[in-house]
Design a protein around this motif. Structure first.
Motif, mmCIF file in Angstrom:
data_model
loop_
_atom_site.group_PDB
_atom_site.id
_atom_site.type_symbol
_atom_site.label_atom_id
_atom_site.label_comp_id
_atom_site.label_asym_id
_atom_site.label_seq_id
_atom_site.Cartn_x
_atom_site.Cartn_y
_atom_site.Cartn_z
ATOM 1 N N GLU A 1 0.915 -1.306 0.016
ATOM 2 C CA GLU A 1 -0.078 -0.027 -0.126
ATOM 3 C C GLU A 1 0.854 1.204 0.209
ATOM 4 O OE1 GLU A 1 -3.494 -0.282 2.580
ATOM 5 O OE2 GLU A 1 -2.661 -2.195 3.282
ATOM 6 N N PRO A 2 1.578 1.432 -1.151
ATOM 7 C CA PRO A 2 2.777 2.761 -0.927
ATOM 8 C C PRO A 2 1.714 4.039 -0.941
ATOM 9 C CG PRO A 2 2.608 1.679 -3.173
ATOM 10 C CD PRO A 2 1.784 0.578 -2.280
ATOM 11 N N HIS A 3 0.637 4.089 -1.370
ATOM 12 C CA HIS A 3 -0.414 5.247 -1.230
ATOM 13 C C HIS A 3 -0.603 5.625 0.144
ATOM 14 C CE1 HIS A 3 -3.399 2.286 -0.738
ATOM 15 N NE2 HIS A 3 -3.886 2.966 -0.037
ATOM 16 N N ARG A 4 -0.094 4.666 1.050
ATOM 17 C CA ARG A 4 -0.400 4.891 2.605
ATOM 18 C C ARG A 4 0.732 6.057 2.922
ATOM 19 N NH1 ARG A 4 -2.738 0.302 6.138
ATOM 20 N NH2 ARG A 4 -2.998 1.875 7.431
ATOM 21 N N ASN A 5 1.916 6.109 2.393
ATOM 22 C CA ASN A 5 3.007 6.740 2.656
ATOM 23 C C ASN A 5 2.994 8.220 2.405
ATOM 24 O OD1 ASN A 5 4.536 4.696 3.958
ATOM 25 N ND2 ASN A 5 5.185 3.813 1.933
ATOM 26 N N VAL A 6 1.799 8.677 1.913
ATOM 27 C CA VAL A 6 1.954 10.006 1.525
ATOM 28 C C VAL A 6 2.368 11.215 2.405
ATOM 29 C CG1 VAL A 6 -0.687 10.416 2.008
ATOM 30 C CG2 VAL A 6 0.292 11.700 0.247
ATOM 31 N N TYR A 7 1.991 10.894 3.832
ATOM 32 C CA TYR A 7 2.187 11.847 4.811
ATOM 33 C C TYR A 7 3.826 11.946 4.976
ATOM 34 C CZ TYR A 7 -2.950 12.568 5.448
ATOM 35 O OH TYR A 7 -3.996 12.767 5.033
ATOM 36 N N TYR A 8 4.399 10.707 5.116
ATOM 37 C CA TYR A 8 5.741 10.482 5.174
ATOM 38 C C TYR A 8 6.511 11.098 4.212
ATOM 39 C CZ TYR A 8 10.081 8.109 6.400
ATOM 40 O OH TYR A 8 11.398 7.868 6.786
ATOM 41 N N LYS A 9 6.099 10.924 2.865
ATOM 42 C CA LYS A 9 6.670 11.754 1.855
ATOM 43 C C LYS A 9 6.582 13.199 1.972
ATOM 44 C CE LYS A 9 7.203 12.279 -3.030
ATOM 45 N NZ LYS A 9 7.277 13.530 -3.176
ATOM 46 N N LYS A 10 5.439 13.664 2.346
ATOM 47 C CA LYS A 10 5.261 15.057 2.463
ATOM 48 C C LYS A 10 6.383 15.670 3.477
ATOM 49 C CE LYS A 10 0.460 15.584 0.728
ATOM 50 N NZ LYS A 10 -0.595 16.146 1.087
ATOM 51 N N LEU B 1 11.168 19.025 4.586
ATOM 52 C CA LEU B 1 12.462 19.024 5.179
ATOM 53 C C LEU B 1 13.649 19.117 3.898
ATOM 54 C CD1 LEU B 1 12.390 16.533 8.227
ATOM 55 C CD2 LEU B 1 12.667 19.186 8.405
ATOM 56 N N GLY B 2 13.229 18.957 2.780
ATOM 57 C CA GLY B 2 14.067 18.854 1.801
ATOM 58 C C GLY B 2 14.899 17.785 1.435
ATOM 59 N N LYS C 1 -5.926 11.439 24.781
ATOM 60 C CA LYS C 1 -5.767 12.778 24.290
ATOM 61 C C LYS C 1 -4.167 13.279 24.759
ATOM 62 C CE LYS C 1 -7.859 15.704 27.527
ATOM 63 N NZ LYS C 1 -8.929 16.632 27.494
ATOM 64 N N ALA C 2 -3.491 14.152 23.794
ATOM 65 C CA ALA C 2 -2.368 14.515 23.868
ATOM 66 C C ALA C 2 -2.083 15.679 23.245
ATOM 67 C CB ALA C 2 -0.997 13.440 23.582
ATOM 68 N N ILE C 3 -1.399 16.690 23.410
ATOM 69 C CA ILE C 3 -0.896 17.731 22.881
ATOM 70 C C ILE C 3 0.136 17.372 21.805
ATOM 71 C CG2 ILE C 3 0.145 20.088 22.667
ATOM 72 C CD1 ILE C 3 -2.963 20.098 23.815
ATOM 73 N N VAL C 4 0.115 17.486 20.575
ATOM 74 C CA VAL C 4 1.276 17.084 19.710
ATOM 75 C C VAL C 4 1.254 18.257 18.690
ATOM 76 C CG1 VAL C 4 0.473 14.556 20.128
ATOM 77 C CG2 VAL C 4 -0.635 15.867 18.123
ATOM 78 N N ALA C 5 2.443 17.912 17.748
ATOM 79 C CA ALA C 5 2.673 19.003 16.722
ATOM 80 C C ALA C 5 2.694 18.148 15.465
ATOM 81 C CB ALA C 5 3.992 19.629 17.005
ATOM 82 N N THR C 6 2.589 19.219 14.231
ATOM 83 C CA THR C 6 2.643 18.547 12.993
ATOM 84 C C THR C 6 3.695 19.634 12.205
ATOM 85 O OG1 THR C 6 0.453 17.821 12.957
ATOM 86 C CG2 THR C 6 1.358 18.114 10.879
ATOM 87 N N LEU C 7 4.588 19.214 11.586
ATOM 88 C CA LEU C 7 5.716 20.087 10.797
ATOM 89 C C LEU C 7 4.743 20.827 9.823
ATOM 90 C CD1 LEU C 7 8.558 20.601 10.162
ATOM 91 C CD2 LEU C 7 8.332 18.915 8.552
ATOM 92 N N THR C 8 5.143 22.157 9.759
ATOM 93 C CA THR C 8 4.432 23.035 8.713
ATOM 94 C C THR C 8 5.514 23.105 7.488
ATOM 95 O OG1 THR C 8 3.231 24.153 10.280
ATOM 96 C CG2 THR C 8 3.338 25.175 8.257
ATOM 97 N N ARG C 9 6.736 23.678 7.917
ATOM 98 C CA ARG C 9 7.838 23.795 6.865
ATOM 99 C C ARG C 9 9.130 23.954 7.810
ATOM 100 N NH1 ARG C 9 8.590 29.849 6.530
ATOM 101 N NH2 ARG C 9 7.177 30.638 7.898
ATOM 102 N N THR C 10 10.086 24.051 6.705
ATOM 103 C CA THR C 10 11.512 24.152 7.280
ATOM 104 C C THR C 10 11.834 25.837 7.161
ATOM 105 O OG1 THR C 10 11.916 22.094 6.495
ATOM 106 C CG2 THR C 10 13.814 23.568 7.027
ATOM 107 N N LEU C 11 12.722 26.358 8.081
ATOM 108 C CA LEU C 11 13.112 27.779 7.959
ATOM 109 C C LEU C 11 14.396 27.879 7.321
ATOM 110 C CD1 LEU C 11 11.756 28.812 11.590
ATOM 111 C CD2 LEU C 11 10.559 29.244 8.975
ATOM 112 N N ASN C 12 15.292 26.721 7.744
ATOM 113 C CA ASN C 12 16.732 26.943 7.142
ATOM 114 C C ASN C 12 16.930 25.886 5.977
ATOM 115 O OD1 ASN C 12 16.712 24.466 8.737
ATOM 116 N ND2 ASN C 12 18.376 25.306 10.050
#
Length: 157
Positions: free
Chosen positions: A85-94, A99-100, A146-157
């Motif tokens: 199911e390679p389509h399930r890797n979409v979030y990992y690829k993103k 991160l470049g 439940k937990a407070i978690v984060a999602t990467l938005t973008r890289t700054l450097n």
């Protein structure tokens, strides 16, 4: 020869304490952060039976933030599914794209696919990023969590 007080002092139970940890929760929002670590669980079977690696980058909010500076938050979690199911890797690829991290393109059966490498500390630690913090809820074997978690938005450097 031991005194009675020495013997009784060893026999009486010692006091034990528990110090309640006061944890201030990071409020939902977008924050400048640095990736400071990575936790992983490799070759795990998920409910569907698929095998994957799970990664949890750890972020530290920029120390200049007036309220939450220096606080830590973990990523929501990244799943790297193996061989099915390679389509399930979409979030990992993103995540890798944000991160470049360069991916190797391979042509298989008239399709272009990307080889997704395992995530390593040296690939991500010390990168300055923007993250979105939110509350995540899920059902576990022991009930709703439940937990407070984060999602990467973008890289700054």
């Amino acid at each position: 020869m031991s005194s009675v007080n020495d013997i009784l002092g060893n026999a009486t139970p010692k006091k034990a304490y528990y110090e309640e940890e006061l944890v201030e929760e990071i409020q939902p929002g977008t924050y400048k952060s640095t990736i400071v670590g990575l936790r992983s669980k490799l070759s795990t079977k998920v409910k569907s039976g698929a095998e994957c690696d799970i990664y949890w980058p750890r972020y530290q909010i920029d120390k200049d933030h007036p309220q939450f500076g220096g606080m830590f938050v973990r990523d929501n979690g990244l799943f790297r599914y193996k061989e099915c199911e390679p389509h399930r890797n979409v979030y990992y690829k993103k995540f890798l794209d944000k991160l470049g991290i360069e991916l190797k393109k391979v042509k298989e059966q008239d399709k272009v696919v990307y080889e997704l490498p395992p995530l390593l500390d040296e690939m991500i630690v010390n990168k300055e990023v923007m993250i979105t913090v939110h509350e995540e809820t899920w059902m576990s074997k022991t009930g709703r969590k439940k937990a407070i978690v984060a999602t990467l938005t973008r890289t700054l450097n």
